[in-house]
Design an enzyme around this catalytic site. Structure first.
Site, PDB file in Angstrom:
ATOM      1  N   GLY A 656       0.828  -1.204   0.000  1.00  0.00           N
ATOM      2  CA  GLY A 656       0.000   0.000   0.000  1.00  0.00           C
ATOM      3  C   GLY A 656       0.852   1.240   0.000  1.00  0.00           C
ATOM      4  O   GLY A 656       2.062   1.199   0.217  1.00  0.00           O
ATOM      5  N   TYR A 660       1.187   9.581   3.389  1.00  0.00           N
ATOM      6  CA  TYR A 660       2.181   9.407   4.452  1.00  0.00           C
ATOM      7  C   TYR A 660       3.444   8.737   3.917  1.00  0.00           C
ATOM      8  O   TYR A 660       4.561   9.110   4.243  1.00  0.00           O
ATOM      9  CB  TYR A 660       1.564   8.568   5.568  1.00  0.00           C
ATOM     10  CG  TYR A 660       2.504   8.252   6.715  1.00  0.00           C
ATOM     11  CD1 TYR A 660       2.646   9.145   7.759  1.00  0.00           C
ATOM     12  CD2 TYR A 660       3.233   7.066   6.744  1.00  0.00           C
ATOM     13  CE1 TYR A 660       3.496   8.870   8.818  1.00  0.00           C
ATOM     14  CE2 TYR A 660       4.092   6.787   7.799  1.00  0.00           C
ATOM     15  CZ  TYR A 660       4.216   7.685   8.827  1.00  0.00           C
ATOM     16  OH  TYR A 660       5.060   7.416   9.855  1.00  0.00           O
ATOM     17  N   GLY A 661       3.283   7.733   3.097  1.00  0.00           N
ATOM     18  CA  GLY A 661       4.407   6.964   2.582  1.00  0.00           C
ATOM     19  C   GLY A 661       3.942   5.598   2.118  1.00  0.00           C
ATOM     20  O   GLY A 661       2.764   5.393   1.841  1.00  0.00           O
ATOM     21  N   LYS A 662       4.865   4.648   2.075  1.00  0.00           N
ATOM     22  CA  LYS A 662       4.528   3.296   1.614  1.00  0.00           C
ATOM     23  C   LYS A 662       4.377   2.337   2.794  1.00  0.00           C
ATOM     24  O   LYS A 662       4.920   2.563   3.873  1.00  0.00           O
ATOM     25  CB  LYS A 662       5.595   2.784   0.653  1.00  0.00           C
ATOM     26  CG  LYS A 662       5.621   3.556  -0.661  1.00  0.00           C
ATOM     27  CD  LYS A 662       6.587   2.930  -1.657  1.00  0.00           C
ATOM     28  CE  LYS A 662       6.516   3.678  -2.997  1.00  0.00           C
ATOM     29  NZ  LYS A 662       7.419   3.089  -4.007  1.00  0.00           N
ATOM     30  N   VAL A 663       3.637   1.263   2.539  1.00  0.00           N
ATOM     31  CA  VAL A 663       3.399   0.237   3.556  1.00  0.00           C
ATOM     32  C   VAL A 663       3.929  -1.093   3.031  1.00  0.00           C
ATOM     33  O   VAL A 663       3.696  -1.452   1.868  1.00  0.00           O
ATOM     34  CB  VAL A 663       1.894   0.115   3.879  1.00  0.00           C
ATOM     35  CG1 VAL A 663       1.687  -0.859   5.033  1.00  0.00           C
ATOM     36  CG2 VAL A 663       1.310   1.471   4.216  1.00  0.00           C
ATOM     37  N   ASP A 773     -10.995  11.035  12.714  1.00  0.00           N
ATOM     38  CA  ASP A 773     -10.893  10.670  11.290  1.00  0.00           C
ATOM     39  C   ASP A 773     -11.566   9.324  11.030  1.00  0.00           C
ATOM     40  O   ASP A 773     -10.987   8.438  10.413  1.00  0.00           O
ATOM     41  CB  ASP A 773      -9.427  10.638  10.864  1.00  0.00           C
ATOM     42  CG  ASP A 773      -9.261  10.824   9.365  1.00  0.00           C
ATOM     43  OD1 ASP A 773     -10.223  11.291   8.712  1.00  0.00           O
ATOM     44  OD2 ASP A 773      -8.192  10.517   8.833  1.00  0.00           O
TER      45      ASP A 773
END
Length: 971
Positions: A656, A660-663, A773
């Site tokens: 993913g 925010y960034g990558k998972v 959220d």
């Protein structure tokens, strides 16, 4: 040549900017012959160094002599205009712009990659006439110094992310003609004395779609003003409509809708004899229905959804057609009585008013017999009288078009009649037809209306107040196509224009897509693109009056840049030879500058991280001189640990990505599967959010909250390590992307788990925690489809429980955001309840909260009918639920959702009460709410599952930041 001493390098804050400016100046010095003024050349070269994806010929150091794309110069080789619309620029607008002292026009519109704030030094551009920055990503406050631009006539900063108040210094701009600050995040009150009341020559006040509050000051309007457009719609304005509006006799369009205005409509509005469009809907206006017969130019009026006094049909209403016809009115849309509590019998004569196209009077108390037998008006397309008290109808042989009487006594025994049914969805929106036999185009090209394949210039047109209502009438679109093409042909060779996908969005703007095709070639040049963008951003294009005021948001046009760079590469050997000497020196200088900048950036980032993590309990490890947080239940991983468990962040382990960034999927030494979320540089989630999530998840533990295994705060990295949750998000399941199929009972079990997790945060955590959220992408599903609430980066402890709220910057995701929190900035647990209510509606509709300009809360509220099966929501219900199946407890579920989205937080249930109600609903559906999981009923949509994209990414929105997002539709 001028010295670079204009830049004071003694200031530490200006050091980086001076270096870049100095580089540009030295590069300019390397050129033996240069047409451009040295100061201007240095400034533009500095901008070229800082910006990415600049035009292809911005490689030399002589902007005027080499005809840089978008740059215009005068006879003295001074830069007078910068016009770079839709060219995909990325970077910031720095203070170097102040050195272009002869600059008269600056247009950087439709470059989403331009971020950051406007430098205060922009106020030094004393000769600036046009400042147009439409549809970029600029943020921060509008600098007060903008009021120093005494020659400014055109100021368009709309569709950015500017915050703070409108600077009162704008009142100094005595030459201003066009003022557009709409579609930002501006807050505070409307400034006067000094302020907008001084702008007597300005014709356009465009301030809609912001967060302005307070009253509309009476002093803002006077008889010596020349305003034609006043747009204050979609804000948080309160108080009464100022009677001084009636003094502005030049006014043509007035939009005050979607606010919280109160009191009666002042009779002085009858003095506005030139007003064609009047929008006062969705306020809290009271008193008697206003008599508008003096407004003889009205073509569109909407005063629906207010709180006017109950009354019978006013006497002037029955004479409206003859009176307005006598006054040569163009009224074609009557909607101002929707939900206005007016009764009596509708006069038949009104339907024969020849310009009339639509009559929408639903939700009132009209009664008696409706006579449509003698209608001769061929333009009348719709009569909507839903939810009134009409007892009978006289049809005769007259009206044969769309008539809706659903919800009237006349339909009680005649549900099979056409006018007693909700009509089918309207025809597809307009699309420009093709005037020839279509041909096949390359996959990256489009087919023009004249059947040529090309790369069109594209974007979206927004008309803020069109005076017609029949969106299926092709005549209007043909007019617009001809006008657009004619306007473009004055500057650019255009083959054709195409319009499609027209609809009225949630802000009551008519929205449609535009494509412009080149003539005699497949692609526009960079110069063409800049000119096309300028025609639309500078309002050079003037549509016919039926469309009213507009704005345009263009898309980047990469084709021109790619083709230009391809041609440029053919001359590469010559360029390399000529520039070899200069390049060597430039590399040395750039290396020095890069070193200084890198060092400063590292120092800044380190300081930021230390400040953000100051609340953690730090202890020195025995094997390292660095300090790491010691938090209960959360393990600290070294960066090497993380690299090892993710196979050095291999692509095969990537599951993913987000803002925010990558998972990555990882395996710890003990065999535990984990999800590793790694922040990228420039991430939209900051250090404080990282800190918040680590702290909160380290002290709250519940089976319906995602489990934090640990974190990495090593080697300048921000990494979070979670338990691996294999079935993706609720959002992916509802959209079908994950392959997990959720029937009615499974959905009930999922929302029960999510509700229990939230109830734990609100009622058992100490202090209570508001998630801020809640949405389907933040609800994860484990192997047994148990819900896990995730993503706590925006969560906020409430502190003193007796206080019940905290004042804080508004954060969250549009569509799910509590309007009360949005307006007051007072955060309570009920803000999560509102978001959860939207989630419940999304669960039964599988629709995004805001989709195609429609807000799911409003759609359900207006559609639901408790007297009908499934509350009449058949058309909104997700087909995957299967309407043929019994949806036990469905009506109670809808009632719960609507209670959760009540406008006032005090009227919403607590999450504990929500849990109990869902448990009751599950029993109505024949379920045991205390069963451990949904594992026995789990299934997939097909034989093989598509790969699950993991959701450990931040899609939320911070109103104090710069990340663009969809806006909340006011209720």
């Amino acid at each position: 040549m001028a010295s670079p001493s204009h830049c004071s390098c003694s200031s530490r804050l200006a050091h980086q900017r001076c270096l870049v400016f100095f580089l540009g100046f030295l590069t300019q010095m390397l050129v033996v012959t240069s047409d451009t003024n040295s100061q201007d050349a240095a400034a533009l070269n500095a901008l070229a160094t800082l910006w990415k994806d600049t035009p292809s010929n911005w490689r030399s150091s002589d902007p005027c002599g080499d005809n840089w794309v978008g740059i215009e110069c005068n006879n003295e080789s001074r830069v007078t205009s910068i016009s770079l619309s839709s060219l995909g620029l990325k970077g910031t607008l720095t203070g170097d712009i102040q050195y272009l002292t002869e600059l008269q026009a600056l247009d950087l519109s439709y470059n989403k990659g331009l971020t950051g704030g406007l430098p205060s030094s922009i106020g030094s551009l004393s000769k600036l006439v046009n400042l147009i920055l439409v549809g970029c990503s600029f943020s921060g406050k509008i600098p007060y110094e903008i009021g120093s631009l005494s020659l400014l006539t055109f100021l368009s900063l709309n569709s950015n992310s500017f915050t703070g108040s409108i600077p009162s210094s704008i009142g100094n701009l005595s030459n201003l003609y066009w003022l557009d600050l709409a579609d930002n995040k501006l807050s505070g009150t409307i400034p006067v004395s000094p302020g907008l009341d001084s702008l007597t020559h300005t014709k356009h006040f465009h301030f809609g779609m912001n967060q302005l509050s307070g009253i509309i000051p009476s002093k803002i309007f006077s008889s010596n003003m020349q305003l034609i457009h006043v747009l204050f719609d979609n804000n948080n304005l309160s108080g009464s409509i100022p009677p001084t509006l009636g003094l502005v006799k030049t006014l043509e369009v007035l939009r005050l809708d979607m606010n919280s205005l109160t009191g009666p409509v002042p009779s002085h509005l009858n003095n506005l004899t030139k007003v064609a469009e009047l929008h006062l809907a969705n306020n809290q206006l009271m008193g008697p229905l206003p008599n508008l017969t003096g407004m003889s130019a009205l073509s569109f009026v909407d005063m629906s959804n207010n709180s006017f006094d109950e009354s019978d049909v006013p006497s002037w209403f029955s004479t409206l057609p003859s009176l307005t016809s006598l006054c040569t009115s163009n009224l074609n849309h009557i909607r101002y009585l929707e939900y206005s509590r007016i009764g009596g019998q509708i006069p038949p004569a009104i339907f024969n008013y020849s310009p009339l196209q639509t009559v929408k009077l639903k939700g009132n108390r009209f009664n008696g017999s409706l006579d449509v037998s003698a209608i001769e008006n061929s333009q009348l397309e719709l009569i909507d009288l839903q939810d009134n008290n009409i007892s009978s109808i006289v049809l005769g042989g007259g009206y044969s078009k769309k008539l809706i009487l659903v919800g009237n006594p006349a339909c009680d025994q005649h549900n099979d009649l056409a006018y007693c049914k909700i009509p089918q969805l309207s025809a597809p929106s307009y699309s420009t037809p093709q005037n020839c036999v279509p041909v096949a185009c390359a996959s990256d090209q489009n087919l023009s209306p004249n059947c040529t394949c090309a790369y069109p210039y594209t974007g979206t047109l927004y008309f803020r107040s069109p005076s017609y209502s029949d969106l299926q009438n092709t005549t209007y679109y043909h007019i617009l196509e001809r006008e657009l093409k004619a306007s473009f042909l004055n500057e650019v060779p255009v083959d054709s224009v195409s319009l499609n996908n027209s609809f009225v969005n949630s802000f009551d703007n008519l929205e449609m897509n535009l494509q412009v095709f080149p003539s005699g070639k497949t692609s526009f040049s960079e110069v063409d693109v800049s000119r096309l963008g300028f025609i639309l951003s500078n309002q050079t294009f003037k549509p016919t009056s039926i469309f009213g005021p507009f704005y345009f948001i263009g898309q980047a046009y990469p084709a021109a840049h790619e083709i230009a760079m391809s041609k440029k590469s053919n001359h590469l050997p010559v360029i390399i030879g000529a520039a070899a000497g200069a390049a060597a020196l430039a590399l040395v200088l750039i290396g020095c500058a890069a070193f200084v900048i890198t060092q400063r950036t590292k120092v800044k980032r380190t300081a930021e991280r230390r400040q953000a993590s100051g609340s953690w309990n730090f202890t020195k490890g025995s094997s390292s001189s660095s300090s790491i947080p010691q938090l209960k239940g959360a393990r600290h991983f070294s960066f090497n640990d993380i690299k090892k468990c993710t196979n050095n962040f291999s692509e095969a382990n990537e599951i993913g990505d987000g803002g925010y960034g990558k998972v990555y999927k990882g395996v710890l030494n003990n065999g535990q599967l984990v999800a590793v979320k790694r922040a990228q540089e420039g991430s939209t989630q900051g250090v404080l959010e990282f800190n918040t999530e680590v702290e909160l998840l380290s002290r709250v533990h519940h089976k319906n909250l995602v489990s934090l295994v640990g974190f990495c705060f090593d080697q300048d990295e921000q990494i979070l390590v979670y338990d691996y949750v294999p079935n993706g998000t609720l959002k992916e399941s509802l959209s079908g992307k994950s392959g997990v199929r959720l029937d009615w009972k499974r959905r009930l079990r999922v929302v029960l788990g999510a509700a229990r997790g939230l109830a734990y945060l609100h009622e058992l955590a100490s202090p209570p925690i508001v998630h801020r959220d809640i949405k389907p992408s933040n609800i994860l599903l484990d192997e047994n489809l148990n819900a896990k609430v995730s993503d706590f980066g925006l969560s906020k402890p409430l502190g003193d429980k007796k206080k019940g709220h905290v004042s804080t910057q508004v954060k969250g995701t549009m569509g799910y955001l509590d309007p009360e929190y949005y307006m007051t900035q007072q955060l309570t647990e009920k803000s999560d309840v509102y978001s959860f209510g939207v989630l419940l509606l999304e669960l039964i509709t599988a629709k995004k909260p805001i989709e195609h300009g429609r807000y799911v809360v409003r759609e359900v509220r207006l559609t639901m009918d408790k007297s009908k099966d499934l509350y009449g929501l058949h058309e909104l219900i997700d087909p995957a639920l299967g309407l043929g199946n019994r949806l036990g407890g469905f009506e109670k579920f809808v009632e719960l959702a609507m209670k959760c989205v009540e406008e006032s937080g005090i009227d919403r249930p607590t999450m504990g009460e929500v849990v109990k109600e869902i448990e009751n609903i599950m029993q109505l559906a024949g379920m045991n709410p205390n069963a451990d999981s949904a594992s026995n009923s789990m299934s997939y949509a097909g034989a093989s599952r598509s790969p699950v994209r993991h959701p450990y990414s931040n899609e939320s929105f911070d109103y104090s930041g710069t990340e663009p997002s969809s806006r909340l539709e006011p209720k």
